[in-house]
Write a protein that holds these residues in place. Sequence first.
Motif, PDB file in Angstrom:
ATOM      1  N   ASN A 107       6.781   4.543  -0.119  1.00  0.00           N
ATOM      2  CA  ASN A 107       6.863   3.162   0.340  1.00  0.00           C
ATOM      3  C   ASN A 107       8.049   2.496  -0.336  1.00  0.00           C
ATOM      4  O   ASN A 107       8.184   2.535  -1.560  1.00  0.00           O
ATOM      5  CB  ASN A 107       5.576   2.401   0.013  1.00  0.00           C
ATOM      6  CG  ASN A 107       5.568   0.980   0.582  1.00  0.00           C
ATOM      7  OD1 ASN A 107       6.555   0.272   0.498  1.00  0.00           O
ATOM      8  ND2 ASN A 107       4.432   0.570   1.135  1.00  0.00           N
TER       9      ASN A 107
ATOM     10  N   GLY B  37      -7.952   6.348  -0.215  1.00  0.00           N
ATOM     11  CA  GLY B  37      -6.787   6.993   0.367  1.00  0.00           C
ATOM     12  C   GLY B  37      -5.470   6.312   0.085  1.00  0.00           C
ATOM     13  O   GLY B  37      -4.441   6.718   0.624  1.00  0.00           O
ATOM     14  N   THR B  38      -5.459   5.262  -0.732  1.00  0.00           N
ATOM     15  CA  THR B  38      -4.226   4.530  -0.996  1.00  0.00           C
ATOM     16  C   THR B  38      -4.106   4.186  -2.478  1.00  0.00           C
ATOM     17  O   THR B  38      -5.083   4.218  -3.233  1.00  0.00           O
ATOM     18  CB  THR B  38      -4.164   3.218  -0.187  1.00  0.00           C
ATOM     19  OG1 THR B  38      -5.268   2.391  -0.575  1.00  0.00           O
ATOM     20  CG2 THR B  38      -4.217   3.483   1.299  1.00  0.00           C
TER      21      THR B  38
ATOM     22  N   THR C 128       0.840  -1.204   0.000  1.00  0.00           N
ATOM     23  CA  THR C 128       0.000   0.000   0.000  1.00  0.00           C
ATOM     24  C   THR C 128       0.867   1.244   0.000  1.00  0.00           C
ATOM     25  O   THR C 128       1.980   1.259   0.541  1.00  0.00           O
ATOM     26  CB  THR C 128      -0.920   0.013   1.229  1.00  0.00           C
ATOM     27  OG1 THR C 128      -0.120   0.012   2.414  1.00  0.00           O
ATOM     28  CG2 THR C 128      -1.841  -1.205   1.225  1.00  0.00           C
ATOM     29  N   CYS C 129       0.308   2.290  -0.583  1.00  0.00           N
ATOM     30  CA  CYS C 129       0.987   3.576  -0.659  1.00  0.00           C
ATOM     31  C   CYS C 129      -0.041   4.665  -0.408  1.00  0.00           C
ATOM     32  O   CYS C 129      -1.013   4.803  -1.163  1.00  0.00           O
ATOM     33  CB  CYS C 129       1.626   3.753  -2.045  1.00  0.00           C
ATOM     34  SG  CYS C 129       2.459   5.332  -2.290  1.00  0.00           S
ATOM     35  N   SER C 130       0.138   5.422   0.669  1.00  0.00           N
ATOM     36  CA  SER C 130      -0.813   6.478   1.002  1.00  0.00           C
ATOM     37  C   SER C 130      -0.697   7.633   0.007  1.00  0.00           C
ATOM     38  O   SER C 130       0.399   8.006  -0.418  1.00  0.00           O
ATOM     39  CB  SER C 130      -0.562   6.996   2.426  1.00  0.00           C
ATOM     40  OG  SER C 130      -0.707   5.959   3.369  1.00  0.00           O
ATOM     41  N   ARG C 131      -1.827   8.201  -0.368  1.00  0.00           N
ATOM     42  CA  ARG C 131      -1.841   9.323  -1.306  1.00  0.00           C
ATOM     43  C   ARG C 131      -2.598  10.498  -0.690  1.00  0.00           C
ATOM     44  O   ARG C 131      -3.486  10.319   0.142  1.00  0.00           O
ATOM     45  CB  ARG C 131      -2.476   8.916  -2.635  1.00  0.00           C
ATOM     46  CG  ARG C 131      -3.906   8.411  -2.524  1.00  0.00           C
ATOM     47  CD  ARG C 131      -4.424   7.886  -3.850  1.00  0.00           C
ATOM     48  NE  ARG C 131      -5.807   7.403  -3.723  1.00  0.00           N
ATOM     49  CZ  ARG C 131      -6.868   8.193  -3.830  1.00  0.00           C
ATOM     50  NH1 ARG C 131      -6.710   9.488  -4.078  1.00  0.00           N
ATOM     51  NH2 ARG C 131      -8.083   7.703  -3.697  1.00  0.00           N
ATOM     52  N   GLN C 132      -2.240  11.693  -1.124  1.00  0.00           N
ATOM     53  CA  GLN C 132      -2.857  12.926  -0.627  1.00  0.00           C
ATOM     54  C   GLN C 132      -3.634  13.561  -1.770  1.00  0.00           C
ATOM     55  O   GLN C 132      -3.060  14.079  -2.733  1.00  0.00           O
ATOM     56  CB  GLN C 132      -1.788  13.886  -0.100  1.00  0.00           C
ATOM     57  CG  GLN C 132      -0.971  13.292   1.041  1.00  0.00           C
ATOM     58  CD  GLN C 132       0.170  14.197   1.462  1.00  0.00           C
ATOM     59  OE1 GLN C 132       0.400  15.240   0.858  1.00  0.00           O
ATOM     60  NE2 GLN C 132       0.901  13.778   2.498  1.00  0.00           N
TER      61      GLN C 132
ATOM     62  N   GLN D 191      -6.233   2.391  -7.397  1.00  0.00           N
ATOM     63  CA  GLN D 191      -6.550   3.227  -6.246  1.00  0.00           C
ATOM     64  C   GLN D 191      -7.631   2.576  -5.393  1.00  0.00           C
ATOM     65  O   GLN D 191      -8.552   1.949  -5.898  1.00  0.00           O
ATOM     66  CB  GLN D 191      -7.041   4.605  -6.711  1.00  0.00           C
ATOM     67  CG  GLN D 191      -5.960   5.543  -7.186  1.00  0.00           C
ATOM     68  CD  GLN D 191      -6.471   6.964  -7.288  1.00  0.00           C
ATOM     69  OE1 GLN D 191      -7.506   7.303  -6.723  1.00  0.00           O
ATOM     70  NE2 GLN D 191      -5.734   7.810  -7.997  1.00  0.00           N
TER      71      GLN D 191
END
Length: 292
Positions: free
Chosen positions: A101, A70-71, A21-25, A67
Amino acid sequence: CIDDQSFETKTVGVGEDVTLTCSRQSELAGFLFWIKLAAGNFPEVLGATYTFDSANVNKTPHITAKQESGTFILHITKTELSDTAFYYCEQLVELHTTFLNKTFLRVEEPNITAVIQVPRSDPVRPGDSVTLQCSVLSDSENRTCPGDHSVYWFRVGLDESHPSFIYAHGNSDDECEKSLEARSPQKCVYNFSRNVSSSDAGTYYCAVATCGEILFGNGTKLDIEAADMRLFGDSLRANTMLSLLCAALAISWIVIALLMYTVQKKQCNCCNAAGLQRNAATATGDQQSQQV
């Protein structure tokens, strides 16, 4: 480029599924990339998306990048040895690059080489003590994943389609035999014993959990003879023996009767012969007297 040198190491067995997982803004306008870097190969872009919400999906039969809430996830289905590599989630916003990540994924083969169960050929009766055996062969010298294996027993009943858990062995090496030969597999023998009832009939499976996967044995079928069938068999045998005894007794009486009849007949024949001889002698004497 904004980065730190820390990364996560993740170890899985061949055939496992992995999700990174990779958090995105979403308030930032930019891009996200999942990049694979394997030894001896150029970096490979596995998927790309926007930092804001997007329905874009990068999918192959083996890897999916998409997507979620939020990730930005990277899902690898049924990992292979070739999936061992560094995986980076890179964020690009206004020419500024950030690695969100960094994961080193290590895919390893299990060290278990075989799970062997000894079949049973004879049925058992309710109340009998039964011992099932499971032998686990492993390559202890070339063990690649940490920790020991765990052994479990499952049962599939006669009218069931799914296995049910019944027992777990403790994490102990007491059941393992240390081989003195080089490169020979280590053998661990696990026994499962219980006093059975008629409801315990079914197929018993030994399962070994190691390196993130579970290996099953070929199963041992346990046939339990029903108590009513056993009583029926005993009654049938008793009736058969009684019938045989009666038949033998009847035959004995018939033989005795035939012998008595034969003896009596011989005695009668002897008496008749003696009487004929006496009559003949008497008649001969009378004739001689008359001539004189």
